[in-house]
Design an enzyme around this catalytic site. Structure first.
Site, PDB file in Angstrom:
ATOM      1  N   THR A 197     -21.807   1.521  75.390  1.00  0.00           N
ATOM      2  CA  THR A 197     -21.702   1.443  73.943  1.00  0.00           C
ATOM      3  C   THR A 197     -20.748   0.348  73.512  1.00  0.00           C
ATOM      4  O   THR A 197     -19.814   0.023  74.226  1.00  0.00           O
ATOM      5  CB  THR A 197     -21.158   2.791  73.413  1.00  0.00           C
ATOM      6  OG1 THR A 197     -21.995   3.831  73.879  1.00  0.00           O
ATOM      7  CG2 THR A 197     -21.076   2.824  71.894  1.00  0.00           C
ATOM      8  N   ARG A 225     -33.155  11.786  75.306  1.00  0.00           N
ATOM      9  CA  ARG A 225     -31.729  12.105  75.311  1.00  0.00           C
ATOM     10  C   ARG A 225     -30.979  11.285  74.257  1.00  0.00           C
ATOM     11  O   ARG A 225     -31.194  10.096  74.092  1.00  0.00           O
ATOM     12  CB  ARG A 225     -31.131  11.830  76.685  1.00  0.00           C
ATOM     13  CG  ARG A 225     -29.624  12.094  76.791  1.00  0.00           C
ATOM     14  CD  ARG A 225     -28.809  10.847  76.603  1.00  0.00           C
ATOM     15  NE  ARG A 225     -27.362  11.075  76.808  1.00  0.00           N
ATOM     16  CZ  ARG A 225     -26.425  10.188  76.528  1.00  0.00           C
ATOM     17  NH1 ARG A 225     -26.758   8.995  76.044  1.00  0.00           N
ATOM     18  NH2 ARG A 225     -25.148  10.458  76.727  1.00  0.00           N
ATOM     19  N   GLY A 227     -26.887  10.597  72.878  1.00  0.00           N
ATOM     20  CA  GLY A 227     -25.469  10.818  73.066  1.00  0.00           C
ATOM     21  C   GLY A 227     -24.755  10.897  71.732  1.00  0.00           C
ATOM     22  O   GLY A 227     -25.334  11.224  70.698  1.00  0.00           O
ATOM     23  N   THR A 248     -16.486   5.913  73.088  1.00  0.00           N
ATOM     24  CA  THR A 248     -17.360   5.362  74.118  1.00  0.00           C
ATOM     25  C   THR A 248     -17.253   6.244  75.355  1.00  0.00           C
ATOM     26  O   THR A 248     -16.271   6.959  75.541  1.00  0.00           O
ATOM     27  CB  THR A 248     -16.967   3.906  74.456  1.00  0.00           C
ATOM     28  OG1 THR A 248     -17.890   3.356  75.394  1.00  0.00           O
ATOM     29  CG2 THR A 248     -15.576   3.824  75.038  1.00  0.00           C
ATOM     30  N   GLY A 251     -21.228  10.685  76.296  1.00  0.00           N
ATOM     31  CA  GLY A 251     -21.472  11.123  74.932  1.00  0.00           C
ATOM     32  C   GLY A 251     -21.521  12.621  74.743  1.00  0.00           C
ATOM     33  O   GLY A 251     -21.082  13.141  73.714  1.00  0.00           O
TER      34      GLY A 251
END
Length: 337
Positions: A197, A225, A227, A248, A251
């Site tokens: 991220t 999925r 996060g 970050t 998640g």
């Protein structure tokens, strides 16, 4: 009378304190300022700073900043990233301004700049989040072109390598490339690659805060999925009275504690950005117990005084800070394990 009062304060050692730390009776804020996660934040900050240095709005800065990372076509963020288990790249992003307006997209495919789509959701719809085919349909209606449905060369190599084993074990600190000297894909002992991220928060010259967060999620994740990154309060939260934070790392564990919202609320209680981030990390460690050593989570935050800070679970997380033309630098995040 005023002169005598000043001399009295000086004799108490308060005169210098008042002038150095305060302006107009209030603590002078360092503004504008922008911070973002990982080494890629240096380039992202530079783009954001071009907005801030010219008196631009923090919202525009955090959008322009992370767009640099989205367009970089690496295996960390954007369409060049590693795919899910079915071989498709899906993107998640959110953005939030000083008025608590926010927008988010998740499970978005074939759109180069999900953060800009998230901003359109915020500005053009009554909703906060659009996902999947609906998010893509909205993006196209807003004039965003559909990009080709194909993996980047690096992601395709990584995916083929992953298919040989079919194992899913996220690698911590994958975003940290300071020690990488080759342009080749970064490889790990278990033969896997992963990615994560970029989160960014900024305060502009007017003292207003905004933030953004964008990701392609964990490599080789289960299809569908999500996060924390596109979730307001988890991956990102902004309160213009207090501060802003972003996250970050793993998640799922950020979601468990509504991590970025928690950091902002801790700053509301008087903690510094660094101390607030540390408290959030400590909470995750308490929940995970011995399994905490298997994951990484990092938080960064700024407050209304322009103070910044970050904290993480394990060594290896860094974040970029920029508050002047010649001040764009990396900070090694403090850690607990």
């Amino acid at each position: 009378m005023q002169r005598r009062k000043f001399l009295h304060l000086s004799s108490l050692g308060l005169g210098a304190f008042s002038f150095k730390g305060f302006a107009g009776g209030k603590m002078a804020a360092r503004k504008p300022i922008v911070i973002s996660t990982w080494q890629t934040g240096i380039a992202a900050n530079a783009a954001a700073w071009n907005v801030l240095r010219n008196g631009g709005r923090a919202l525009d800065a955090v959008e322009q900043g992370v767009m640099v990372t989205e367009a970089s076509q690496n295996c960390c963020v954007g369409l060049g990233a590693n795919p899910d288990r079915d071989g498709f790249v899906t993107l998640d992003s959110c953005i939030m301004d000083e008025h608590a307006n926010c927008g988010s997209v998740a499970f978005l495919e074939r759109i180069k700049h999900p953060v800009s789509v998230a901003r359109r959701v915020m500005e053009k719809t009554p909703h906060v989040m659009l996902v999947g085919s609906g998010a893509q349909q909205f993006a196209v209606e807003q004039g965003f072109p559909l990009e080709p449905q194909q993996l980047s060369a690096e992601a395709e190599r990584n995916y083929k390598e992953w298919l040989r084993k079919g194992e899913y074990k996220p690698v911590i600190n994958i975003e940290n490339t300071k020690s990488q000297t080759s342009s080749a894909p970064k490889r790990f002992d278990n033969g896997e690659w992963n990615h994560d991220t970029i989160g960014m928060v900024a305060m502009d010259a007017a003292g207003n805060l905004s933030g953004s967060c964008t990701t392609s999620g964990q490599g080789f994740k289960m299809r569908g999925r999500l996060g924390d990154s596109p979730i307001i309060g988890a991956g990102l939260f902004v309160d213009n009275e207090v501060g802003a934070a972003t996250a970050t790392g793993q998640g799922e564990d950020v979601i468990r504690i509504c991590g970025s919202h928690l950091v902002v609320e801790l700053m509301r209680q008087g903690l510094s950005p660094e101390a607030a981030c540390k408290k959030a990390v400590e909470r995750i460690i308490r929940i995970k117990g011995s399994k905490a050593k298997e994951i990484q989570v990092g938080f960064i935050a700024i407050n209304k005084q322009g103070q910044y800070g970050g904290y993480c679970i394990q060594k290896g997380f860094d974040f970029a800070v920029c508050y002047a033309d010649d001040k764009n630098f990396l900070v090694d995040g403090k850690y607990l394990l």
